[in-house]
Design a protein around this motif. Structure first.
Motif, PDB file in Angstrom:
ATOM      1  N   GLN A  54      -1.422 -55.754  -9.632  1.00  0.00           N
ATOM      2  CA  GLN A  54      -1.612 -57.184  -9.845  1.00  0.00           C
ATOM      3  C   GLN A  54      -2.997 -57.650  -9.407  1.00  0.00           C
ATOM      4  O   GLN A  54      -3.575 -58.550 -10.005  1.00  0.00           O
ATOM      5  CB  GLN A  54      -0.537 -57.980  -9.099  1.00  0.00           C
ATOM      6  N   THR A  55      -3.537 -57.029  -8.365  1.00  0.00           N
ATOM      7  CA  THR A  55      -4.906 -57.360  -7.950  1.00  0.00           C
ATOM      8  C   THR A  55      -5.893 -56.951  -9.033  1.00  0.00           C
ATOM      9  O   THR A  55      -6.887 -57.640  -9.287  1.00  0.00           O
ATOM     10  CB  THR A  55      -5.246 -56.663  -6.623  1.00  0.00           C
ATOM     11  N   ALA A  56      -5.609 -55.832  -9.686  1.00  0.00           N
ATOM     12  CA  ALA A  56      -6.457 -55.399 -10.801  1.00  0.00           C
ATOM     13  C   ALA A  56      -6.417 -56.421 -11.929  1.00  0.00           C
ATOM     14  O   ALA A  56      -7.455 -56.768 -12.512  1.00  0.00           O
ATOM     15  CB  ALA A  56      -5.997 -54.027 -11.296  1.00  0.00           C
ATOM     16  N   VAL A  57      -5.224 -56.916 -12.246  1.00  0.00           N
ATOM     17  CA  VAL A  57      -5.083 -57.922 -13.312  1.00  0.00           C
ATOM     18  C   VAL A  57      -5.870 -59.176 -12.961  1.00  0.00           C
ATOM     19  O   VAL A  57      -6.580 -59.742 -13.805  1.00  0.00           O
ATOM     20  CB  VAL A  57      -3.591 -58.262 -13.527  1.00  0.00           C
ATOM     21  N   LEU A  58      -5.752 -59.629 -11.707  1.00  0.00           N
ATOM     22  CA  LEU A  58      -6.447 -60.840 -11.273  1.00  0.00           C
ATOM     23  C   LEU A  58      -7.961 -60.692 -11.348  1.00  0.00           C
ATOM     24  O   LEU A  58      -8.692 -61.687 -11.453  1.00  0.00           O
ATOM     25  CB  LEU A  58      -6.032 -61.214  -9.851  1.00  0.00           C
ATOM     26  N   ASN A  59      -8.439 -59.467 -11.294  1.00  0.00           N
ATOM     27  CA  ASN A  59      -9.886 -59.217 -11.361  1.00  0.00           C
ATOM     28  C   ASN A  59     -10.340 -58.818 -12.758  1.00  0.00           C
ATOM     29  O   ASN A  59     -11.457 -58.326 -12.936  1.00  0.00           O
ATOM     30  CB  ASN A  59     -10.278 -58.140 -10.350  1.00  0.00           C
ATOM     31  N   GLY A  60      -9.477 -59.030 -13.745  1.00  0.00           N
ATOM     32  CA  GLY A  60      -9.866 -58.802 -15.133  1.00  0.00           C
ATOM     33  C   GLY A  60      -9.809 -57.357 -15.593  1.00  0.00           C
ATOM     34  O   GLY A  60     -10.355 -57.022 -16.655  1.00  0.00           O
ATOM     35  N   TYR A  97     -12.509 -53.003 -17.862  1.00  0.00           N
ATOM     36  CA  TYR A  97     -12.165 -54.417 -17.939  1.00  0.00           C
ATOM     37  C   TYR A  97     -11.636 -54.784 -19.320  1.00  0.00           C
ATOM     38  O   TYR A  97     -11.876 -54.085 -20.311  1.00  0.00           O
ATOM     39  CB  TYR A  97     -13.393 -55.273 -17.608  1.00  0.00           C
ATOM     40  N   VAL A  98     -10.889 -55.880 -19.370  1.00  0.00           N
ATOM     41  CA  VAL A  98     -10.358 -56.371 -20.636  1.00  0.00           C
ATOM     42  C   VAL A  98     -11.523 -56.666 -21.574  1.00  0.00           C
ATOM     43  O   VAL A  98     -12.489 -57.339 -21.195  1.00  0.00           O
ATOM     44  CB  VAL A  98      -9.515 -57.648 -20.409  1.00  0.00           C
ATOM     45  N   ASN A  99     -11.452 -56.158 -22.783  1.00  0.00           N
ATOM     46  CA  ASN A  99     -12.510 -56.304 -23.788  1.00  0.00           C
ATOM     47  C   ASN A  99     -13.831 -55.675 -23.351  1.00  0.00           C
ATOM     48  O   ASN A  99     -14.877 -55.947 -23.938  1.00  0.00           O
ATOM     49  CB  ASN A  99     -12.749 -57.785 -24.120  1.00  0.00           C
ATOM     50  N   GLY A 100     -13.785 -54.837 -22.318  1.00  0.00           N
ATOM     51  CA  GLY A 100     -14.989 -54.153 -21.865  1.00  0.00           C
ATOM     52  C   GLY A 100     -16.023 -55.070 -21.254  1.00  0.00           C
ATOM     53  O   GLY A 100     -17.215 -54.727 -21.191  1.00  0.00           O
ATOM     54  N   ILE A 101     -15.599 -56.242 -20.799  1.00  0.00           N
ATOM     55  CA  ILE A 101     -16.537 -57.231 -20.243  1.00  0.00           C
ATOM     56  C   ILE A 101     -16.178 -57.500 -18.787  1.00  0.00           C
ATOM     57  O   ILE A 101     -15.061 -57.920 -18.476  1.00  0.00           O
ATOM     58  CB  ILE A 101     -16.494 -58.547 -21.043  1.00  0.00           C
ATOM     59  N   LYS A 102     -17.126 -57.271 -17.909  1.00  0.00           N
ATOM     60  CA  LYS A 102     -16.904 -57.536 -16.495  1.00  0.00           C
ATOM     61  C   LYS A 102     -17.037 -59.039 -16.242  1.00  0.00           C
ATOM     62  O   LYS A 102     -18.027 -59.661 -16.649  1.00  0.00           O
ATOM     63  CB  LYS A 102     -17.929 -56.770 -15.662  1.00  0.00           C
ATOM     64  N   PRO A 103     -16.034 -59.643 -15.569  1.00  0.00           N
ATOM     65  CA  PRO A 103     -16.099 -61.088 -15.293  1.00  0.00           C
ATOM     66  C   PRO A 103     -17.316 -61.443 -14.470  1.00  0.00           C
ATOM     67  O   PRO A 103     -17.778 -60.657 -13.627  1.00  0.00           O
ATOM     68  CB  PRO A 103     -14.806 -61.371 -14.522  1.00  0.00           C
TER      69      PRO A 103
END
Length: 248
Positions: free
Chosen positions: A192-198, A237-243
């Motif tokens: 869940q921490t991974a999800v919260l960090n994108g 990261y989701v879509n290969g983009i780091k937040p």
């Protein structure tokens, strides 16, 4: 969680709303209320067939109690609208605190007065009466977000984070040992921490385990592999983009 760090629970607002739903003719207005969408509330009430404007709505409301509860819900909505503006403007933590002091604090103080009226005007065991008592009992904790820039306005993020665990427990039912329960909690926390960090949880966990296999389990390695580390590759990261990093 102590009383000093209480976050505003959604059931508190739902209790006020529940009392409104007992007034059948008012149900269309109540159902139009979305706590984070002030503009939609105003639009829906203004367009309601029996009412030409918000002012005429209040003028024609037969019950002072119903009118009071509608005002309370509008104030809740206003607090969320201020938080929404802060997010959209990508306020820094200091700017967020200044906005809360400038905009949210007066609304909260007015809300407290209205809730006090609700406490004195509704039966103690009614949904609105119990919600008002809860608000006043935990007022010190509920207003912490006004003075602590790191505290969110409610506990929604925490509730969303534990929801997957609550749903998944139907599959694994029970942990046979306390060590197993602890291991399960750790796994869900990391995911869940991974999800919260994108991050994409499956890709992230695969990468972490592969790195441990290659370089071993050392403190400096673990630090670089934490979900909020800035050294993780973009493809995780989701879509290969780091937040983007939030402004401090």
């Amino acid at each position: 969680m102590t009383g000093q760090s209480f976050a505003m629970p959604l059931w508190l607002m739902r209790c006020f709303r529940m009392r409104l739903c007992k007034t059948v003719w008012l149900t269309p207005v109540v159902n139009s209320i979305r706590l984070k969408k002030t503009e939609r509330i105003t639009r829906d009430i203004s367009n309601w067939k029996q009412m030409k404007s918000v002012k005429s709505f209040f003028d024609h409301t037969p019950s002072e109690g119903v009118r009071l509860l509608i005002q309370i819900l509008f104030m809740f909505s206003k607090l969320y609208e201020i938080e929404k503006v802060s997010r959209e403007n990508e306020d820094s933590v200091q700017e967020r605190l200044e906005r809360r002091q400038r905009d949210s604090l007066p609304v909260f103080e007015a809300l407290k007065l209205k809730v006090l009226q609700a406490k004195n005007g509704f039966l103690p065991k009614s949904p609105a009466g119990m919600a008002a008592q809860y608000f006043l009992k935990h007022e010190t904790g509920l207003r912490v977000f006004l003075t602590d820039r790191s505290i969110p306005i409610d506990n929604n993020p925490a509730e969303r984070t534990v929801k997957p665990f609550v749903m998944a427990r139907k599959n694994f039912l029970f942990s046979n040992t306390s060590r197993g329960a602890r291991a399960t909690a750790i796994c869900f926390t990391i995911a869940q921490t991974a999800v919260l960090n994108g991050l994409r949880p499956e890709a992230y966990l695969t990468y972490v385990l592969d790195q441990f296999r290659k370089v071993g389990l050392r403190d400096e390695v673990v630090r670089d592999l934490l979900p909020y580390s800035d050294k993780l590759p973009d493809e995780l990261y989701v879509n290969g983009i780091k937040p983007k990093q939030k402004k401090s």
